[in-house]
Scaffold this motif. Sequence first.
Motif, PDB file in Angstrom:
ATOM      1  N   UNK A 178      31.908 -30.528 -10.089  1.00 47.62           N
ATOM      2  CA  UNK A 178      32.023 -30.713  -8.786  1.00 47.62           C
ATOM      3  C   UNK A 178      32.993 -31.636  -8.464  1.00 47.62           C
ATOM      4  N   UNK A 179      33.652 -31.667  -7.267  1.00 43.19           N
ATOM      5  CA  UNK A 179      34.779 -32.373  -6.836  1.00 43.19           C
ATOM      6  C   UNK A 179      34.275 -33.849  -6.714  1.00 43.19           C
ATOM      7  N   UNK A 180      35.349 -34.687  -6.941  1.00 43.81           N
ATOM      8  CA  UNK A 180      34.962 -36.083  -7.145  1.00 43.81           C
ATOM      9  C   UNK A 180      34.062 -36.668  -6.065  1.00 43.81           C
ATOM     10  N   UNK A 181      34.221 -36.567  -4.963  1.00 41.65           N
ATOM     11  CA  UNK A 181      33.388 -36.970  -3.881  1.00 41.65           C
ATOM     12  C   UNK A 181      31.828 -36.681  -4.011  1.00 41.65           C
ATOM     13  N   UNK A 182      31.725 -35.519  -4.438  1.00 38.07           N
ATOM     14  CA  UNK A 182      30.330 -34.789  -4.507  1.00 38.07           C
ATOM     15  C   UNK A 182      29.840 -35.481  -5.638  1.00 38.07           C
ATOM     16  N   UNK A 228      20.834 -48.518  -5.618  1.00 33.66           N
ATOM     17  CA  UNK A 228      22.074 -49.323  -5.040  1.00 33.66           C
ATOM     18  C   UNK A 228      22.867 -49.463  -6.188  1.00 33.66           C
ATOM     19  N   UNK A 229      22.615 -49.677  -7.417  1.00 28.33           N
ATOM     20  CA  UNK A 229      23.125 -50.034  -8.892  1.00 28.33           C
ATOM     21  C   UNK A 229      24.026 -48.564  -9.077  1.00 28.33           C
ATOM     22  N   UNK A 230      23.530 -47.454  -8.901  1.00 30.38           N
ATOM     23  CA  UNK A 230      24.245 -46.207  -9.288  1.00 30.38           C
ATOM     24  C   UNK A 230      25.371 -46.231  -8.288  1.00 30.38           C
ATOM     25  N   UNK A 231      25.253 -46.501  -7.004  1.00 26.82           N
ATOM     26  CA  UNK A 231      26.041 -46.311  -6.008  1.00 26.82           C
ATOM     27  C   UNK A 231      27.333 -47.351  -5.893  1.00 26.82           C
ATOM     28  N   UNK A 232      26.893 -48.422  -6.504  1.00 31.27           N
ATOM     29  CA  UNK A 232      28.150 -49.554  -6.844  1.00 31.27           C
ATOM     30  C   UNK A 232      28.812 -48.906  -8.078  1.00 31.27           C
ATOM     31  N   UNK A 233      28.084 -48.574  -8.860  1.00 27.53           N
ATOM     32  CA  UNK A 233      28.840 -47.961 -10.129  1.00 27.53           C
ATOM     33  C   UNK A 233      29.940 -46.750  -9.686  1.00 27.53           C
ATOM     34  N   UNK A 234      29.535 -45.988  -8.987  1.00 25.04           N
ATOM     35  CA  UNK A 234      30.397 -44.898  -8.384  1.00 25.04           C
ATOM     36  C   UNK A 234      31.696 -45.474  -7.836  1.00 25.04           C
ATOM     37  N   UNK A 235      31.433 -46.495  -6.965  1.00 19.18           N
ATOM     38  CA  UNK A 235      32.322 -47.255  -6.304  1.00 19.18           C
ATOM     39  C   UNK A 235      33.371 -47.897  -7.134  1.00 19.18           C
ATOM     40  N   UNK A 236      32.797 -48.548  -7.978  1.00 13.70           N
ATOM     41  CA  UNK A 236      33.645 -49.353  -8.974  1.00 13.70           C
ATOM     42  C   UNK A 236      35.020 -48.473  -9.600  1.00 13.70           C
TER      43      UNK A 236
END
Length: 214
Positions: free
Chosen positions: A46-50, A15-23
């Motif tokens: 890689x493209x940003x979303x991937x 979850x922390x890795x996902x939050x870091x990506x979103x921030x």
Amino acid sequence: MSPTRRTLVGLGIVLLTGVASVVVYPDLPEQMAIHFDGSGQPDDYLTKPLAAALMPVLGLLVVGLFAAIPRLDPLGENFAEFERYYDLVAVVTVGILAYVHALVLGYNLGYRFDVAQVLAPVLSVVAVTFGYVVENARQNWFVGIRTPWTLSSETVWTRTNERSGVLFKLAGLVALLAVPFPEYFTALAIAPLALAALIPTAYSYVLYRRLETA
């Protein structure tokens, strides 16, 4: 740590890795570097979303895998005998993915670092953790020094894994020397780990043959 707690801790790290990506997502480039060559230069993108989703998704899969392994292993009942060490390797594995994710995000945000210097501590943690785990692992098909000879004899398994644990911990300590001396990364970090993996393989064969002819 119970299997449920192990999974929850792993999911918390993911979850922390996902939050870091979103921030940091708005500040990331459209093409993100995700892999680096021996000189520290990016050689795959890689493209940003991937790229932003890669490690969180991989971490999620790893959490699921560690939850499933004791059920999939024909010797799954043995996991209860070294559960806290299995928990350790599971959490550390997910933590390392999070660390790598942080490095990728940092690089793509413009921060620069010596790849050898930031990878050496990771290899050290991997080796020392693996050392503690294998010297306490009971016979199974997924965690430890798994050769045809260790899986054929519980005695060979126990002796090989106990001795290889010391080798991996020593290799992990040596790997830390690559932090102040990154130019010797291969000799200080890669070579000791390779030897720590190869020596127990040969040892397990020799021990198995010795016990077989005794």
